[in-house]
Motif scaffolding. Structure first.
Motif, short mmCIF file in Angstrom:
data_model
loop_
_atom_site.label_atom_id
_atom_site.label_comp_id
_atom_site.label_asym_id
_atom_site.label_seq_id
_atom_site.Cartn_x
_atom_site.Cartn_y
_atom_site.Cartn_z
N ARG A 1 40.90 30.66 -66.12
CA ARG A 1 41.34 32.15 -65.74
C ARG A 1 42.02 32.14 -64.62
O ARG A 1 41.72 33.09 -64.04
N LEU A 2 42.92 31.17 -64.49
CA LEU A 2 43.51 31.05 -63.12
C LEU A 2 44.55 32.49 -62.77
O LEU A 2 44.60 32.90 -61.79
N ARG A 3 45.07 32.91 -63.75
CA ARG A 3 45.93 34.15 -63.66
C ARG A 3 45.14 35.41 -63.11
O ARG A 3 45.67 35.96 -62.44
N GLU A 4 44.11 35.50 -63.77
CA GLU A 4 43.30 36.61 -63.27
C GLU A 4 42.69 36.45 -61.87
O GLU A 4 42.22 37.25 -61.24
N SER A 5 42.51 35.29 -61.27
CA SER A 5 42.05 34.98 -59.95
C SER A 5 43.26 35.26 -59.17
O SER A 5 42.86 34.95 -57.79
N GLY A 6 44.35 35.42 -59.39
CA GLY A 6 45.44 35.54 -58.51
C GLY A 6 46.18 34.22 -58.12
O GLY A 6 47.06 34.38 -57.22
N ALA A 7 46.03 33.17 -59.04
CA ALA A 7 46.91 31.89 -58.84
C ALA A 7 48.17 32.08 -59.17
O ALA A 7 48.56 32.61 -60.36
N THR A 8 49.10 31.39 -58.50
CA THR A 8 50.68 31.79 -58.89
C THR A 8 51.05 30.20 -58.96
O THR A 8 50.44 29.13 -58.86
N PRO A 9 52.41 30.29 -59.72
CA PRO A 9 52.98 28.94 -59.95
C PRO A 9 53.35 28.31 -58.63
O PRO A 9 53.29 27.00 -58.65
N ARG A 10 53.41 28.93 -57.61
CA ARG A 10 53.85 28.30 -56.17
C ARG A 10 52.43 27.61 -55.92
O ARG A 10 52.32 26.39 -55.41
N MET A 11 51.11 28.13 -55.90
CA MET A 11 49.89 27.54 -55.90
C MET A 11 49.89 26.20 -56.67
O MET A 11 49.29 25.15 -56.33
N ALA A 12 50.16 26.62 -58.00
CA ALA A 12 50.11 25.17 -58.58
C ALA A 12 51.10 24.16 -58.34
O ALA A 12 50.60 22.65 -58.15
N VAL A 13 52.22 24.29 -57.68
CA VAL A 13 53.13 23.39 -57.35
C VAL A 13 52.52 22.83 -56.13
O VAL A 13 52.46 21.20 -55.75
N TYR A 14 52.04 23.52 -55.13
CA TYR A 14 51.20 22.92 -53.69
C TYR A 14 50.13 21.98 -54.04
O TYR A 14 49.91 20.85 -53.65
N ALA A 15 49.35 22.39 -55.28
CA ALA A 15 48.28 21.67 -55.60
C ALA A 15 48.43 20.45 -56.28
O ALA A 15 47.94 19.41 -56.09
N GLY A 16 49.46 20.45 -57.07
CA GLY A 16 49.88 19.24 -57.90
C GLY A 16 50.48 18.48 -56.85
O GLY A 16 50.38 16.98 -56.64
N ALA A 17 51.46 18.73 -55.79
CA ALA A 17 51.85 17.85 -54.79
C ALA A 17 51.00 17.48 -54.08
O ALA A 17 51.03 16.19 -53.68
N GLY A 18 50.04 18.09 -53.44
CA GLY A 18 48.81 17.46 -52.75
C GLY A 18 47.91 16.55 -53.47
O GLY A 18 47.62 15.52 -52.92
N ALA A 19 47.74 16.82 -54.83
CA ALA A 19 47.08 15.78 -55.70
C ALA A 19 47.83 14.47 -55.61
O ALA A 19 47.25 13.12 -55.67
N PHE A 20 49.19 14.70 -56.08
CA PHE A 20 50.04 13.63 -56.24
C PHE A 20 49.95 12.50 -54.84
O PHE A 20 49.99 11.29 -54.86
N ALA A 21 50.24 13.51 -53.75
CA ALA A 21 50.35 12.70 -52.52
C ALA A 21 49.11 12.05 -52.25
O ALA A 21 49.04 10.82 -51.65
N GLY A 22 48.12 12.76 -52.42
CA GLY A 22 46.54 12.11 -51.86
C GLY A 22 46.10 11.00 -52.97
O GLY A 22 45.62 10.21 -52.55
N PHE A 23 46.65 10.99 -53.93
CA PHE A 23 46.52 9.99 -54.98
C PHE A 23 46.78 8.51 -54.44
O PHE A 23 46.37 7.47 -54.56
N PHE A 24 48.21 8.71 -53.90
CA PHE A 24 48.78 7.52 -53.41
C PHE A 24 48.28 7.06 -52.03
O PHE A 24 48.37 5.98 -51.38
N LEU A 25 48.15 8.26 -51.18
CA LEU A 25 47.69 7.89 -49.62
C LEU A 25 46.35 7.53 -49.51
O LEU A 25 46.09 6.61 -48.62
N ILE A 26 45.49 8.06 -50.34
CA ILE A 26 44.08 7.59 -50.37
C ILE A 26 43.68 6.90 -51.60
O ILE A 26 43.78 7.84 -52.58
N PRO A 27 44.03 5.78 -52.10
CA PRO A 27 44.32 5.65 -53.66
C PRO A 27 42.95 6.00 -54.21
O PRO A 27 41.95 5.94 -53.98
#
Length: 160
Positions: free
Chosen positions: A72-98
């Motif tokens: 129910r992310l839309r109801e909580s105020g989550a934005t597409p921008r937040m999804a981009v930041y979260a995805g980029a953070g997860a992708f970077a973290g996946f490789f920085l700390i395997p």
């Protein structure tokens, strides 16, 4: 399998990873379809092993998803921008700390997005908690599963 075909498979997998963050797009199925395509075109035992592992990982994710709160992310105020930041953070973290770095990377991406938007650390931490309670754990679980599959595929292509 040629380089161009591998790049196309990688593109399908990358689109699947992005699709996890977009509501209504079957991201995990795109990742699985990319691995299936690769396994059918490159019928080595390692390719079939990665496909079987991806199938079991996605099945396990489907079982775990029942225990997680619904999205129910839309109801909580989550934005597409937040999804981009979260995805980029997860992708970077996946490789920085395997592998396990995807989790703090995902949370850190949401925090950074909210910190830039709200300006206060306390408000950003509260926004992270709200987003995760509103279905962020479900998104993180699916993204983490797809990142594991992508990592296995990438490892098999590079070292297999």
């Amino acid at each position: 399998m040629g380089v161009w075909e591998l790049l196309l498979v990688g593109l399908v997998i990358l689109l699947g990873l992005c699709g996890v963050l977009v509501p209504g797009v079957p991201g995990s199925w795109l990742v699985w379809a990319g691995v299936l395509w690769w396994a059918l075109k490159d019928p080595r035992p390692v390719a079939w092993g990665v496909l079987v592992g991806a199938t079991f990982a996605l099945f396990f994710y489907q079982v775990v998803r029942w225990a997680l709160p619904p999205r129910r992310l839309r109801e909580s105020g989550a934005t597409p921008r937040m999804a981009v930041y979260a995805g980029a953070g997860a992708f970077a973290g996946f490789f920085l700390i395997p592998v396990l770095g995807a989790i703090p990377g995902f949370l850190g991406g949401i925090y950074l997005c909210e910190r830039l938007r709200l300006g206060r650390s306390r408000s950003a931490r509260a926004a992270v908690r709200t987003a995760m309670r509103a279905g962020g754990w479900s998104v993180l679980a699916e993204l983490f599963t797809c990142l594991l599959i992508m990592g296995a595929w990438l490892g098999a292509v590079v070292w297999g």
